[in-house]
Design a protein around this motif. Structure first.
Motif, PDB file in Angstrom:
ATOM      1  N   LEU A  36       0.833  -1.250  -0.051  1.00 61.67           N
ATOM      2  CA  LEU A  36      -0.011  -0.082  -0.083  1.00 61.67           C
ATOM      3  C   LEU A  36       0.831   1.306  -0.044  1.00 61.67           C
ATOM      4  CD1 LEU A  36      -2.830  -0.778   2.605  1.00 61.67           C
ATOM      5  CD2 LEU A  36      -3.189  -0.712   0.044  1.00 61.67           C
ATOM      6  N   TYR A  37       2.113   1.234   0.670  1.00 62.25           N
ATOM      7  CA  TYR A  37       2.826   2.451   1.011  1.00 62.25           C
ATOM      8  C   TYR A  37       3.862   2.517  -0.332  1.00 62.25           C
ATOM      9  CZ  TYR A  37       0.708   3.089   5.349  1.00 62.25           C
ATOM     10  OH  TYR A  37      -0.494   3.214   6.451  1.00 62.25           O
ATOM     11  N   ARG A  81       1.745   5.448   8.276  1.00 58.41           N
ATOM     12  CA  ARG A  81       1.408   6.600   7.362  1.00 58.41           C
ATOM     13  C   ARG A  81       1.724   7.755   7.693  1.00 58.41           C
ATOM     14  NH1 ARG A  81      -1.621   7.599   2.760  1.00 58.41           N
ATOM     15  NH2 ARG A  81      -2.600   9.331   3.007  1.00 58.41           N
ATOM     16  N   ARG A  82       1.969   8.231   9.040  1.00 60.72           N
ATOM     17  CA  ARG A  82       2.086   9.841   9.223  1.00 60.72           C
ATOM     18  C   ARG A  82       3.496   9.938   9.858  1.00 60.72           C
ATOM     19  NH1 ARG A  82      -3.726  11.513   9.958  1.00 60.72           N
ATOM     20  NH2 ARG A  82      -4.637   9.400   9.779  1.00 60.72           N
ATOM     21  N   ALA A  83       4.208   8.795   9.915  1.00 62.28           N
ATOM     22  CA  ALA A  83       5.666   9.002  10.548  1.00 62.28           C
ATOM     23  C   ALA A  83       5.492   9.853  11.544  1.00 62.28           C
ATOM     24  CB  ALA A  83       6.623   9.621   9.427  1.00 62.28           C
ATOM     25  N   GLU A  84       4.664   9.724  12.670  1.00 59.21           N
ATOM     26  CA  GLU A  84       4.713  10.281  13.966  1.00 59.21           C
ATOM     27  C   GLU A  84       4.315   9.340  14.929  1.00 59.21           C
ATOM     28  OE1 GLU A  84       2.141  13.387  14.889  1.00 59.21           O
ATOM     29  OE2 GLU A  84       1.053  13.171  13.134  1.00 59.21           O
ATOM     30  N   PRO A  85       4.575   9.678  16.179  1.00 62.96           N
ATOM     31  CA  PRO A  85       4.033   8.695  17.346  1.00 62.96           C
ATOM     32  C   PRO A  85       2.534   8.176  17.100  1.00 62.96           C
ATOM     33  CG  PRO A  85       5.575  10.069  18.353  1.00 62.96           C
ATOM     34  CD  PRO A  85       5.315  10.778  17.171  1.00 62.96           C
ATOM     35  N   VAL A 257     -11.884   9.815  16.232  1.00 63.65           N
ATOM     36  CA  VAL A 257     -11.150   8.692  16.662  1.00 63.65           C
ATOM     37  C   VAL A 257     -11.985   7.795  15.750  1.00 63.65           C
ATOM     38  CG1 VAL A 257     -12.430   7.770  18.612  1.00 63.65           C
ATOM     39  CG2 VAL A 257      -9.934   7.214  17.917  1.00 63.65           C
ATOM     40  N   GLY A 258     -13.305   7.766  15.468  1.00 61.07           N
ATOM     41  CA  GLY A 258     -13.828   6.502  14.784  1.00 61.07           C
ATOM     42  C   GLY A 258     -13.397   6.800  13.141  1.00 61.07           C
ATOM     43  N   LYS A 259     -13.335   7.702  12.658  1.00 57.20           N
ATOM     44  CA  LYS A 259     -12.911   7.911  11.278  1.00 57.20           C
ATOM     45  C   LYS A 259     -11.465   7.409  11.099  1.00 57.20           C
ATOM     46  CE  LYS A 259     -12.927  11.214   7.482  1.00 57.20           C
ATOM     47  NZ  LYS A 259     -11.551  10.999   7.057  1.00 57.20           N
ATOM     48  N   LEU A 260     -10.744   7.916  12.062  1.00 58.83           N
ATOM     49  CA  LEU A 260      -9.295   7.592  12.230  1.00 58.83           C
ATOM     50  C   LEU A 260      -8.991   5.873  12.083  1.00 58.83           C
ATOM     51  CD1 LEU A 260      -6.146   8.496  12.525  1.00 58.83           C
ATOM     52  CD2 LEU A 260      -6.650   7.955  15.056  1.00 58.83           C
ATOM     53  N   LEU A 266      -8.004   0.558   6.942  1.00 56.50           N
ATOM     54  CA  LEU A 266      -7.712   0.452   5.627  1.00 56.50           C
ATOM     55  C   LEU A 266      -6.366   0.480   4.978  1.00 56.50           C
ATOM     56  CD1 LEU A 266     -11.011   2.495   4.387  1.00 56.50           C
ATOM     57  CD2 LEU A 266     -10.516  -0.100   4.275  1.00 56.50           C
ATOM     58  N   GLN A 267      -5.831   1.535   5.513  1.00 54.34           N
ATOM     59  CA  GLN A 267      -4.354   1.651   5.334  1.00 54.34           C
ATOM     60  C   GLN A 267      -3.192   0.617   6.172  1.00 54.34           C
ATOM     61  OE1 GLN A 267      -4.322   5.695   7.059  1.00 54.34           O
ATOM     62  NE2 GLN A 267      -5.258   6.479   5.201  1.00 54.34           N
TER      63      GLN A 267
END
Lengths: 304, 543
Positions: A36-37, A81-85, A257-260, A266-267
């Motif tokens: 995916l990435y 995905r976001r490269a943060e904690p 948080v639900g959408k997250l 998915l990711q």
């Protein structure tokens, strides 16, 4: 009380570990995130490097123990995905959800208790009929449908409020209103039923014989007794909102948080999924404690 | 002020229910003077509480409807007043206490709050109420009133709760106190205390006391005049003395005749035979709490053994451990030589046939969704070897007739029967398995006096026909006197005295037994006055 809290904490800890186990291995079943990435034409070498960085090359069980080892040090891992904690990402989303849930539930509880109590007091009257009619509709309306219709009517056609996103007060109106409907309908029904019992009770008769006024009879004598079953339902509904109103947040593009959670699944952003589950589980644990404490405050016969 | 304190004239109240209109009160007139105690006497369904509820505007309308009449309070018709004016009279000028103080006190508020509320509801500021509340609690005899004021209803005993209700009702020194069965749920000794308290407070304040009761003993103890009601109408009015000694109406005559306590004592059964039940040193502890200790007794075939005692004396615990509904801590209970307490589940199952139970409240102990046939024949389903299925129906009909019900009612449901009939059904169910011993746990205490007498007569007949033994748990001593062969007196988990009924009632050895007997009320006002003197003497000079 303290030993009760201790027992509850231990029990919750055990279920949390079970939950982590389940989610950790289940989410791995969705497949390898590498595809995916990285671009489709990425070389096998760079794919391997990606796996190495994110620890995906080790056997699953080793990955799990690494994860648990980090977790003990309160390290929830990095978001791929976001490269943060991961925990930062989750807490950001959770704070949005928490605000949404808190505002919605405050409105729901305040209004449902008043409407349900009055409906019970004027049982069979016109107010009761209207309240019962609308609360039944509210309790059974499918929220995704209500959300879409609300967007069509209030945002697209009338243009009163924005369709989605955040930023201004106006952005909050539709999500709160749509989330309000179902718990409100349900809690009005529960309050009404519970209040009918309480208002028919012997102690209310005593209060009437004492010459107590109507308002304290309803909101002092009957309500406090009627609230016990209501609180259980309130807790249940609040828990659902804290979990993130997945459908509503997605429809309104609300960064909760639900959408997250849906996005991360998915990711295949496993660390974020796990962190989100732990944070919401913790919130629900704390809320259940709060409800137990409320029980013992409301009813002096309940002691832990 | 020559106007009557309270004057109810030609009052009629209907209730519109789904089964049609019930004329609960029909053209009822009575009055109450200052300083007077008027009793309204009647059985369940007589409408005795309805006129009192009408006085305090407690009838829900609908379903209730006052179709005619007036209720004059100091000459002014309550029924014509606004709701707000009536609210202001409630609790201030007219107050009420109820039968079951536990459910009539709000469980989630402190008693101090609830007593003070009588005052704050009528405009007294909160700061003044606390001292007055404590004073009231002291006056009605609550110990440590200053600390107990913040306690909750569940932390008090039944008698104390009724005292709290009284404090609440009398907070504003009302002109009228309505007491609806104020002592029915209480033990006899506590009943005597509460009635004495009411009488004292009446003398102090000069209020009119309206007492609603089914108990002729309470009338004899406290009432000046009595109004007898039956199915919504007044059948008789007079002084307590007149009505008891010279009842005019057949209903009153029957009611007085049905009062237990002066029948023939039962002859002792032959004691040379092997007892059917032999209990020795039975004990039941809940943690550190001793509910039952060192209980030993025997029951002979064909004998009725009564266990009497106040609430908390361990009489129900004894029955429960016997049936293994609770496991005994120690002791032995031999039923026909076999120990019930150490039996395997299989043996116990077989023996349950021989020991049956009849409970206090037939409304709760009969499943409302099962027909009478289903309820009684269930015994044959559980114990399939007793009777082939073809004969079930005939047997159920036979049992129904045996307990005085009609066989054609076999497909009816419990709610279609009256309380007394329901208890007969419960007895038929117990008889279905042809038991040797029936344990009756307060089996008639929820029934009206005249029905009580009928059910007891039925039990006695069945005993003569079938040779049954009864273990009869009761708190009502006159009833026990007429029914039992032997009596066992319990106090705080221990048997304090046991013996033939004659000995217990005519020559009790223990103070506790004497107290119990002295505290039980006689329907005869003269006899009751004598007992009261005896009780006071006993308090002054304990033996």
């Amino acid at each position: 009380m303290l030993s009760f809290l201790g027992k509850r904490a231990v029990a919750s800890g055990i279920s949390l570990v079970g939950l982590i186990l389940l989610v950790f291995f289940l989410s791995r079943l969705t497949g390898d995130p590498t595809g995916l990435y990285l671009p489709l034409d990425a070389s096998e070498e760079s794919r391997n490097q990606f796996r190495e960085i994110h620890g995906l090359n080790d056997p699953l069980i080793v990955q799990f123990f690494h994860y648990m080892g980090d977790l003990i040090r309160l390290d929830f891992g990095e978001s791929i995905r976001r490269a943060e904690p991961a925990i930062d990402v989750v807490l950001r989303g959770f704070s949005w959800t928490l605000q949404l849930a808190a505002i919605t539930m405050t409105l729901v509880v305040a209004m449902a208790i008043v409407v349900g109590s009055l409906a019970a007091y004027y049982i069979g009257g016109i107010f009761d009929r209207i309240a019962t009619f609308f609360s039944l509709i509210g309790a059974s309306a499918p929220d995704f449908w209500v959300a879409i219709v609300a967007i069509v009517v209030f945002s697209v056609t009338l243009g009163w409020v924005p369709t989605s996103g955040t930023g201004t007060v106006w952005h909050w109106i539709l999500p709160i209103s749509v989330l309000f409907i179902r718990p409100f309908g349900l809690i009005v029904q529960v309050v009404r039923g519970s209040m009918i019992t309480a208002l028919g009770s012997a102690y209310v008769k005593t209060a009437r014989a004492k010459g107590v006024k109507m308002r304290p009879i309803v909101f002092v004598h009957a309500l406090r007794n009627a609230l016990l079953p209501v609180i259980t339902v309130i807790g249940d509904q609040a828990a659902a909102l804290l979990n993130g109103a997945v459908v509503i947040e997605t429809i309104f593009g609300f960064p909760g948080v639900g959408k997250l959670m849906i996005d991360s699944i998915l990711q295949r952003d496993f660390t974020v999924v796990l962190a989100a589950i732990m944070v919401t589980a913790m919130a629900i644990f704390l809320m259940n404690i709060l409800i137990d404490v409320l029980y013992s405050i409301l009813d002096p016969r309940i002691r832990y | 002020m020559d106007k009557r304190l309270l004057d109810v004239r030609n009052l009629s109240v209907d209730f519109h229910t789904s089964h049609g209109t019930v004329h609960a009160v029909r053209d009822v007139s009575w009055h109450l003077e200052r300083g007077e105690t008027l009793a309204i006497l009647g059985e369940s369904g007589s409408g005795k509480s309805v006129s009192a509820s009408a006085i305090l505007n407690l009838i829900d309308m609908p379903p209730g409807e006052i179709t005619s009449g007036e209720i004059l309070f100091e000459g002014e018709d309550l029924l014509q007043m606004s709701g707000e004016r009536r609210r202001k009279l409630n609790g201030h000028r007219i107050a009420m206490i109820f039968q079951d103080p536990l459910s009539h006190l709000n469980p989630v508020y402190s008693i101090g709050f609830q007593i003070a509320e009588t005052m704050t509801a009528h405009g007294i500021s909160k700061s003044e109420t606390r001292a007055r509340t404590i004073e009231l609690l002291e006056r009605v005899g609550i110990p440590e009133a200053a600390t107990k004021v913040d306690a909750y209803p569940h932390q008090f005993s039944g008698g104390q709760r009724q005292r709290i209700m009284i404090a609440m009702a009398l907070a504003l020194k009302p002109d009228i106190l309505i007491a609806d069965e104020p002592t029915t749920a209480l033990d006899v000794t506590v009943q005597a205390q509460i009635l004495a308290l009411l009488e004292e407070l009446q003398e102090e304040t000069g209020m009119g006391l309206l007492l609603i009761t089914h108990d002729l003993g309470v009338v004899a103890e406290i009432a000046d005049r009595v109004v007898v009601m039956n199915s919504g109408q007044i059948v008789e009015t007079g002084t307590a003395h007149e009505v008891y000694h010279n009842p005019q109406h057949p209903y009153t005559q029957n009611l007085i005749a049905a009062v237990p306590g002066d029948g023939d004592l039962a002859e002792q059964v032959d004691a040379s035979v092997q007892p059917i039940l032999e209990i020795s040193d039975l004990a039941k502890h809940y943690g550190g709490f001793v509910a039952l200790e060192g209980a030993s007794l025997t029951v002979l075939p064909g004998e009725s053994v009564a266990i009497v005692g106040e609430s908390g004396s361990g009489k129900s615990t004894l029955a429960k451990t016997l049936l293994r509904l609770e496991e005994a801590t120690s002791g032995q209970a031999l039923f026909e030589g076999k120990d019930l307490l150490s039996m395997s589940a299989k043996e116990m199952f077989d023996i349950r046939r021989d020991i049956q139970m009849v409970f206090q409240d037939p409304t709760q102990s009969l499943n409302p969704r099962m027909s009478i046939y289903d309820i009684i024949s269930e015994a044959f389903v559980i114990h399939p070897n007793i009777l082939p299925k073809k004969q079930w129906k005939a047997r159920v009909c036979e049992l129904l007739e045996q307990v005085g019900l009609k066989a054609e009612h076999i497909h009816r449901y419990p709610h279609q029967f009256s309380g007394g009939q329901r208890q007969r059904i419960a007895i038929a169910r117990a008889l279905a398995l042809e038991p040797k011993l029936i344990i009756c746990d307060e089996a008639v205490s929820a029934l009206d006096v005249s029905i009580q007498a009928q059910v007891l007569a039925l039990l006695t007949d069945l005993q003569a026909q079938l040779g049954l033994s009864y273990l009869f748990i009761a708190h009502d001593l006159p009833l026990v006197r007429d029914f039992a062969h032997r009596v066992i007196v319990m106090k705080r988990g221990k048997i304090v005295e046991q013996g033939p009924v004659e000995q217990i009632f005519e020559a009790p050895r223990e103070d506790y037994t004497r107290n119990l007997i002295a505290a039980s009320l006689s329907p005869d006002p003269a006899e009751q006055a004598r007992r009261r003197r005896a009780l006071r003497d006993m308090e002054r000079h304990p033996a």
